[in-house]
Design an enzyme around this catalytic site. Structure first.
Site, PDB file in Angstrom:
ATOM      1  N   LYS A   1       1.489   2.850  -5.805  1.00 39.91           N
ATOM      2  CA  LYS A   1       0.606   1.846  -5.507  1.00 39.91           C
ATOM      3  C   LYS A   1      -0.238   1.408  -6.716  1.00 39.91           C
ATOM      4  O   LYS A   1      -0.397   0.312  -6.964  1.00 39.91           O
ATOM      5  CB  LYS A   1      -0.374   2.065  -4.226  1.00 39.91           C
ATOM      6  CG  LYS A   1      -1.317   0.894  -3.849  1.00 39.91           C
ATOM      7  CD  LYS A   1      -0.472  -0.399  -3.408  1.00 39.91           C
ATOM      8  CE  LYS A   1      -1.631  -1.531  -3.263  1.00 39.91           C
ATOM      9  NZ  LYS A   1      -2.456  -1.551  -2.096  1.00 39.91           N
TER      10      LYS A   1
ATOM     11  N   CYS B   1      -7.588  -5.105  -5.238  1.00 40.71           N
ATOM     12  CA  CYS B   1      -6.438  -4.657  -5.751  1.00 40.71           C
ATOM     13  C   CYS B   1      -6.083  -4.504  -7.366  1.00 40.71           C
ATOM     14  O   CYS B   1      -6.477  -3.557  -7.995  1.00 40.71           O
ATOM     15  CB  CYS B   1      -5.194  -4.736  -5.004  1.00 40.71           C
ATOM     16  SG  CYS B   1      -5.267  -4.364  -3.230  1.00 40.71           S
TER      17      CYS B   1
END
Length: 413
Positions: free
Chosen positions: A212, A266
């Site tokens: 991720k 993010c």
């Protein structure tokens, strides 16, 4: 068969996940420390914006499959979906993960599955195991003859959704699942196959965590390349938008579009987790972060220089969200730019952000005004386009005549 799920954290990932699982037939208990959010959700309302989320939450609450509170309950599966920000020195802050783990520890029973969905520094899933076992010496993660009856399962399954598409992508996107051991991975895969149509990819916890971080760092590096091109083009008096359009006609080139910086929880955050984990090795990733973090200040300098041409300049700032067509202001470079312009007192500032009803407190304290885009443009000397919201396409181009336009998105080109 898993029947009851406890979701810790009811934000942009936790609430859609909890409501989706509830409408799929699971009994879901949601937990959040924000009491106002808890009250809203229990009334079938939402405290965040995501298309169609309000409909799903209302259906989940009315069905009785979803209920929320500030305290966990016993369950078969615990999903941790809490924030993982970084500190001022860009060090990861996993205190919310720790707090969530400690909150559920008293409720965990042998055979339970604990899933970390929060994007986390490498090794966080292993830390969750250690925290649980320190708090619950009666539990185990091994399968020896003495401990198998007390064992629990722990895994990491990072979310991979895009704001604005969360409900669809929770189901359709491929998912990476990495357990602390093979049995934990298998148990987690079995669960996600019940509601995910995308491919389920198996690995270990550390690799899942890094996957991720790698995905978001890849995006950040490529955005940094586009942003650096925009700086070079400004210096050389070249249109970066035309340049990228021409370069992208090469069959193996696909340059992204530059902007005023990088925002969101993010891409603006996760690369720092890799830099922290391997500071000597992550040179390119660190440089990309520096380039993208530099861009808001560069935009402020451009506006300030042009504002100096007026006695009492008025600046219309179009957009505050970190990406188009959303109301999400987290880590938004547009917000940082407006805040900085206000602190510098370069002039009167009007903001047009059609996706919010009121300005964040930081801007209210600086006497920035929120108004419709066309009204702000009419009153302005300088128009600063920060977010390429679709609604701005309807702006009468005649309003931009006689204005100094600083377009950070190539929207008016």
């Amino acid at each position: 068969m898993y029947k009851k799920i406890c979701v810790i954290g009811l934000g942009y990932i936790g609430l859609p996940t909890a409501s989706l699982l509830a409408v799929k037939g699971y009994e879901v208990h949601g937990v959040d420390i924000n009491r106002q959010a808890v009250e809203s959700i229990n009334q079938g309302e939402v405290h965040i914006y995501e298309p169609d989320l309000d409909i799903m939450v209302k259906a989940a609450i009315q069905s009785g499959q979803l209920h929320v509170s500030s305290e966990p309950e016993e369950a078969d599966i615990f999903i941790v979906a809490v924030p993982t920000p970084f500190q001022d020195d860009h060090k990861p802050n996993i205190s919310y993960v720790y707090d969530a783990t400690m909150a559920i520890a008293p409720y965990i029973r042998p055979g339970n599955l604990v899933i970390l969905e929060s994007t986390s520094p490498i090794g966080t899933t292993e830390k969750i195991v250690n925290w649980i076992l320190e708090a619950r010496t009666d539990l185990s993660v091994s399968e020896t003859s003495h401990s198998i009856c007390n064992r629990i399962y722990v895994a990491h399954c990072p979310e991979r959704v895009m704001p604005g598409q969360i409900l669809r992508e929770l189901v359709e996107n491929d998912r990476i699942i990495g357990g602390i051991d093979s049995p934990s991975t298998k148990k987690t895969v079995e669960f996600y196959k019940q509601f995910v149509s995308g491919e389920i990819l198996e690995t270990n916890a550390r690799t899942a965590e890094m996957a991720k971080l790698t995905e978001n760092s890849f995006r950040d590096v490529n955005i940094a390349f586009a942003n650096e091109l925009s700086l070079i083009c400004d210096h050389l008096d070249i249109s970066v938008w035309e340049l990228i359009r021409l370069a992208n006609h090469h069959p193996r080139v696909q340059i992204l579009q530059p902007g005023p910086g990088v925002g969101g929880h993010c891409i603006a955050v996760d690369p720092w987790f890799l830099v922290d984990a391997a500071p000597e090795q992550a040179k390119l990733i660190r440089t990309a972060r520096i380039v993208n973090d530099y861009k808001p200040g560069y935009v402020v300098d451009r506006v300030s220089e042009r504002a100096g041409r007026f006695k009492s300049p008025v600046i219309a700032c179009l957009g505050l969200a970190f990406k188009a067509n959303m109301n999400d202001l987290r880590e938004s470079p547009a917000v940082k730019i407006v805040e900085h312009l206000s602190k510098l007192e370069v002039g009167t500032i009007y903001v047009a952000e059609p996706h919010i009803k009121e300005l964040p407190e930081s801007l209210l304290l600086m006497h920035v005004s929120l108004m419709a885009a066309e009204e702000a443009i009419r009153k302005s000397d300088i128009v600063l386009l920060l977010v390429n919201h679709d609604v701005f396409k309807d702006i009468d181009s005649n309003l931009l005549k006689e204005k100094i336009v600083i377009d950070t998105r190539g929207f008016f080109n």
